[in-house]
Scaffold this motif. Sequence first.
Motif, PDB file in Angstrom:
ATOM      1  N   PRO A 178       0.857  -1.496   0.181  1.00  0.00           N
ATOM      2  CA  PRO A 178      -0.077   0.109   0.113  1.00  0.00           C
ATOM      3  C   PRO A 178       0.799   1.158   0.370  1.00  0.00           C
ATOM      4  O   PRO A 178       2.025   1.070   0.861  1.00  0.00           O
ATOM      5  N   ASP A 179       0.293   2.343  -0.300  1.00  0.00           N
ATOM      6  CA  ASP A 179       1.001   3.697  -0.452  1.00  0.00           C
ATOM      7  C   ASP A 179       0.574   4.310  -0.094  1.00  0.00           C
ATOM      8  O   ASP A 179       0.268   4.988   0.963  1.00  0.00           O
ATOM      9  N   LEU A 180      -1.020   5.085  -1.103  1.00  0.00           N
ATOM     10  CA  LEU A 180      -1.575   6.210  -0.524  1.00  0.00           C
ATOM     11  C   LEU A 180      -2.763   5.153   0.580  1.00  0.00           C
ATOM     12  O   LEU A 180      -3.688   5.809   0.734  1.00  0.00           O
ATOM     13  N   ALA A 181      -3.142   3.936  -0.516  1.00  0.00           N
ATOM     14  CA  ALA A 181      -4.403   3.533  -0.170  1.00  0.00           C
ATOM     15  C   ALA A 181      -3.542   2.688   1.474  1.00  0.00           C
ATOM     16  O   ALA A 181      -2.767   2.103   1.653  1.00  0.00           O
ATOM     17  N   THR A 182      -5.245   2.198   1.842  1.00  0.00           N
ATOM     18  CA  THR A 182      -4.712   2.016   3.297  1.00  0.00           C
ATOM     19  C   THR A 182      -4.345  -0.341   2.963  1.00  0.00           C
ATOM     20  O   THR A 182      -3.763  -0.491   3.852  1.00  0.00           O
ATOM     21  N   ASP A 183      -4.259  -0.128   1.444  1.00  0.00           N
ATOM     22  CA  ASP A 183      -4.036  -1.888   1.708  1.00  0.00           C
ATOM     23  C   ASP A 183      -4.523  -2.414  -0.313  1.00  0.00           C
ATOM     24  O   ASP A 183      -4.093  -0.630  -0.613  1.00  0.00           O
ATOM     25  N   THR A 184      -3.980  -3.004  -0.454  1.00  0.00           N
ATOM     26  CA  THR A 184      -3.443  -3.327  -1.461  1.00  0.00           C
ATOM     27  C   THR A 184      -5.209  -3.867  -2.953  1.00  0.00           C
ATOM     28  O   THR A 184      -5.037  -3.961  -3.845  1.00  0.00           O
ATOM     29  N   PRO A 242     -10.809  -6.257  -4.457  1.00  0.00           N
ATOM     30  CA  PRO A 242     -12.182  -6.696  -5.168  1.00  0.00           C
ATOM     31  C   PRO A 242     -13.120  -7.040  -4.836  1.00  0.00           C
ATOM     32  O   PRO A 242     -13.555  -7.700  -4.365  1.00  0.00           O
ATOM     33  N   SER A 243     -14.241  -7.410  -5.941  1.00  0.00           N
ATOM     34  CA  SER A 243     -15.171  -7.670  -5.781  1.00  0.00           C
ATOM     35  C   SER A 243     -15.592  -8.238  -7.418  1.00  0.00           C
ATOM     36  O   SER A 243     -15.260  -8.097  -8.633  1.00  0.00           O
ATOM     37  N   ASN A 244     -17.425  -8.203  -7.717  1.00  0.00           N
ATOM     38  CA  ASN A 244     -17.749  -8.106  -8.989  1.00  0.00           C
ATOM     39  C   ASN A 244     -17.186  -9.011  -9.862  1.00  0.00           C
ATOM     40  O   ASN A 244     -16.894  -8.694 -11.138  1.00  0.00           O
ATOM     41  N   GLY A 245     -16.049 -10.067  -9.223  1.00  0.00           N
ATOM     42  CA  GLY A 245     -15.361 -11.342 -10.016  1.00  0.00           C
ATOM     43  C   GLY A 245     -14.481 -10.532 -10.207  1.00  0.00           C
ATOM     44  O   GLY A 245     -13.789 -10.857 -11.914  1.00  0.00           O
ATOM     45  N   ALA A 246     -14.033  -9.332  -9.179  1.00  0.00           N
ATOM     46  CA  ALA A 246     -12.372  -8.779 -10.216  1.00  0.00           C
ATOM     47  C   ALA A 246     -12.886  -7.885 -10.923  1.00  0.00           C
ATOM     48  O   ALA A 246     -11.869  -7.606 -11.765  1.00  0.00           O
ATOM     49  N   ARG A 247     -14.067  -7.452 -11.654  1.00  0.00           N
ATOM     50  CA  ARG A 247     -14.528  -6.336 -12.372  1.00  0.00           C
ATOM     51  C   ARG A 247     -14.481  -5.233 -11.872  1.00  0.00           C
ATOM     52  O   ARG A 247     -14.524  -3.836 -12.314  1.00  0.00           O
ATOM     53  N   THR A 248     -14.832  -4.707  -9.927  1.00  0.00           N
ATOM     54  CA  THR A 248     -14.527  -3.542 -10.104  1.00  0.00           C
ATOM     55  C   THR A 248     -13.692  -3.744  -8.098  1.00  0.00           C
ATOM     56  O   THR A 248     -13.851  -4.989  -8.122  1.00  0.00           O
ATOM     57  N   TRP A 249     -13.278  -2.780  -8.212  1.00  0.00           N
ATOM     58  CA  TRP A 249     -11.774  -2.536  -7.232  1.00  0.00           C
ATOM     59  C   TRP A 249     -12.240  -1.256  -6.466  1.00  0.00           C
ATOM     60  O   TRP A 249     -12.107   0.103  -6.867  1.00  0.00           O
ATOM     61  N   PHE A 255     -10.790   1.192  -3.445  1.00  0.00           N
ATOM     62  CA  PHE A 255      -9.111   1.420  -2.820  1.00  0.00           C
ATOM     63  C   PHE A 255     -10.435   2.102  -1.123  1.00  0.00           C
ATOM     64  O   PHE A 255     -10.702   3.122  -2.124  1.00  0.00           O
ATOM     65  N   THR A 256      -9.526   2.301   0.059  1.00  0.00           N
ATOM     66  CA  THR A 256      -9.996   4.118   0.615  1.00  0.00           C
ATOM     67  C   THR A 256      -8.646   4.536   1.038  1.00  0.00           C
ATOM     68  O   THR A 256      -7.053   3.767   1.237  1.00  0.00           O
ATOM     69  N   LEU A 257      -8.381   5.626   1.146  1.00  0.00           N
ATOM     70  CA  LEU A 257      -6.923   6.140   1.520  1.00  0.00           C
ATOM     71  C   LEU A 257      -7.175   6.677   2.708  1.00  0.00           C
ATOM     72  O   LEU A 257      -7.372   7.148   3.578  1.00  0.00           O
ATOM     73  N   GLY A 259      -4.512  -4.776  -8.747  1.00  0.00           N
ATOM     74  CA  GLY A 259      -3.759  -4.028  -6.888  1.00  0.00           C
ATOM     75  C   GLY A 259      -2.458  -3.833  -7.784  1.00  0.00           C
ATOM     76  O   GLY A 259      -1.852  -2.350  -6.732  1.00  0.00           O
ATOM     77  N   SER A 260      -2.049  -4.652  -8.516  1.00  0.00           N
ATOM     78  CA  SER A 260      -0.508  -3.846  -8.819  1.00  0.00           C
ATOM     79  C   SER A 260      -0.594  -2.892  -9.834  1.00  0.00           C
ATOM     80  O   SER A 260       0.134  -1.769  -9.635  1.00  0.00           O
ATOM     81  N   ALA A 261      -1.682  -3.080 -10.958  1.00  0.00           N
ATOM     82  CA  ALA A 261      -1.478  -1.630 -11.780  1.00  0.00           C
ATOM     83  C   ALA A 261      -1.235  -0.261 -10.761  1.00  0.00           C
ATOM     84  O   ALA A 261      -1.428   0.208 -12.356  1.00  0.00           O
ATOM     85  N   VAL A 262      -2.070  -0.210  -9.803  1.00  0.00           N
ATOM     86  CA  VAL A 262      -1.863   0.789  -9.146  1.00  0.00           C
ATOM     87  C   VAL A 262      -0.648   1.451  -8.623  1.00  0.00           C
ATOM     88  O   VAL A 262      -0.808   2.504  -8.268  1.00  0.00           O
ATOM     89  N   SER A 263       0.090   0.720  -9.011  1.00  0.00           N
ATOM     90  CA  SER A 263       1.400   0.882  -8.248  1.00  0.00           C
ATOM     91  C   SER A 263       1.534   2.028  -9.843  1.00  0.00           C
ATOM     92  O   SER A 263       2.758   2.681  -9.197  1.00  0.00           O
ATOM     93  N   GLN A 264       1.492   2.088 -11.057  1.00  0.00           N
ATOM     94  CA  GLN A 264       1.702   2.756 -12.051  1.00  0.00           C
ATOM     95  C   GLN A 264       1.753   4.523 -11.841  1.00  0.00           C
ATOM     96  O   GLN A 264       0.731   5.262 -11.177  1.00  0.00           O
TER      97      GLN A 264
END
Length: 518
Positions: free
Chosen positions: A47-53, A56-63, A65-67, A146-151
């Motif tokens: 985690p960086d700005l988010a509290t966790d990585t 996911p829900s809806n079969g990993a179609r919805t993600w 994050f909480t700052l 959750g890895s993609a949002v490290s970009q």
Amino acid sequence: MLSSLDLEHLDPARNYVSSSQDVGRLIYRTLTTFAAAPGPAGGKIVPDLATDTGRPSNGARTWTFTLKSGVKFEDGRPITSRDIKYGVERTFAAELPEGAPYGRLWLVGGQNYKGPYKDKHGLASIKTPDDRTIVFKLNRPVADFGSAVSQPIFAPVPRDKDTGVRYDSRPFSSGPYKVASFEPKKRLTLVRNSGWRKATDSVRKGQPDKIVIDLNLDGAVVDQRLIAAQGQDADAVAFEPVGPASVGPVMANPAVRARLVTGESMSTRYLSINTRRKPLDDVHVRQAIAYALDKDALRTTRGGPIAGKVATTLLAPSLQGSASDDPYPSPGSKGDPSRAKALLKQAGHASDLTLTLDTVATAGGQKQGEAVQAALAKAGIKVKINTISSSAYYSTVGNTAQEHDLVIDGWTPDWPGASTFLPLVFDGRLITPEGNNNHAQYDSPAINSRIDAIARMKDPSAAATAYGQLAKQIMRDAPVVPFLWDKAAVLRGPHVTGAYGHVAYVGRLDLVSLGLRK
């Protein structure tokens, strides 16, 4: 910091080169990021700005994050979910084409959205129900979002601070440092961001009061200064690996050798062959180039064995799924001009082939160009060298109208695994006029279809194995010629602490951990 390179981009919407990303991590934060650690541990997403990585829900179609609470910009205002949303939306603007493609690929409606400069309503698939919550709606299951949002494209940008293309020279800080001044091709000076709080950031150390990056220096001079390490150079580090001419003196001096930091990577360097230019659309011509290339000479231009292992296939051995393969072998990895000539004769180009090679306008780039030129000349291929400024290199070769026949190239996966290498570099459907990563302009319906099939696999281990086999299939078409699996050996000054090579930045030093002895 003493750099023989310039910085390609600082704007997080355009920052998609590992060297610039290493610097960018000092200035801005993302929802997640790489761990600050040497070796394989550095490849872990935390985690960086988010509290966790991410959740996911809806079969990993919805993600979702909480700052974290208490995260702020350089002017003291809180970073909100709307700033993250706006930062992502900017990456869709035609003026800012160079960043990672994941928003356009995965967000619902991303294919038609034109960015906030043309569409003030924003992208509906990014929801911000409150200041600390952001929800992404995806058009497919993405298990590693959750890895993609490290970009960098997931860094926050306040709408009122956005200056369009000029944001590249002065991004607004959410990290431990802010830009005090930037003279492209000369110097970047970073000073402390008083809005940053160490209590909210488990990755960045924020130790020096000021970081000065001198750009476009002569690489040999950088080595000489850090070998001597006199005056302020005792407080300095090199940005790039030690040059080939300096390896001997460094290794012969125990005191200097003790200051050489070696970092592993998950990167592959290769020669891209533009398959849309004749006669390079003929697989036999491309295979001839693959046989002719002197990989050992190319490695020597980067320092010899200290720079890594000669590459024989696309995926570095450190990546899961990597499979042993060497379809174009040669004695000592020095090239096989006889086999190359036979293939060129078969293709009807025994003596008339002249190609232009794009390489970066540095001493090292010139030497790599000359190594390719000499190797291909033995097979009867004439090579003209075209040098491009390091500040514009990937923007230029990523423009399909400006790229020439051959490109000194390479790729670092965006996070460990082949899923952010082979699809982004070899899926022909992702070729774009600008910001293009497929410098071979390779478009094979069979490969595209197989990429889709692997993406649908639910077993990560099976997918990794499938990518290894896909790499073998691509290699038979020879759109690129791998020549090096990178390592980086970088000099630090004797006063510098916290120095280690990071896998995400091609083994370069992880800048967020550096400090100085008092």
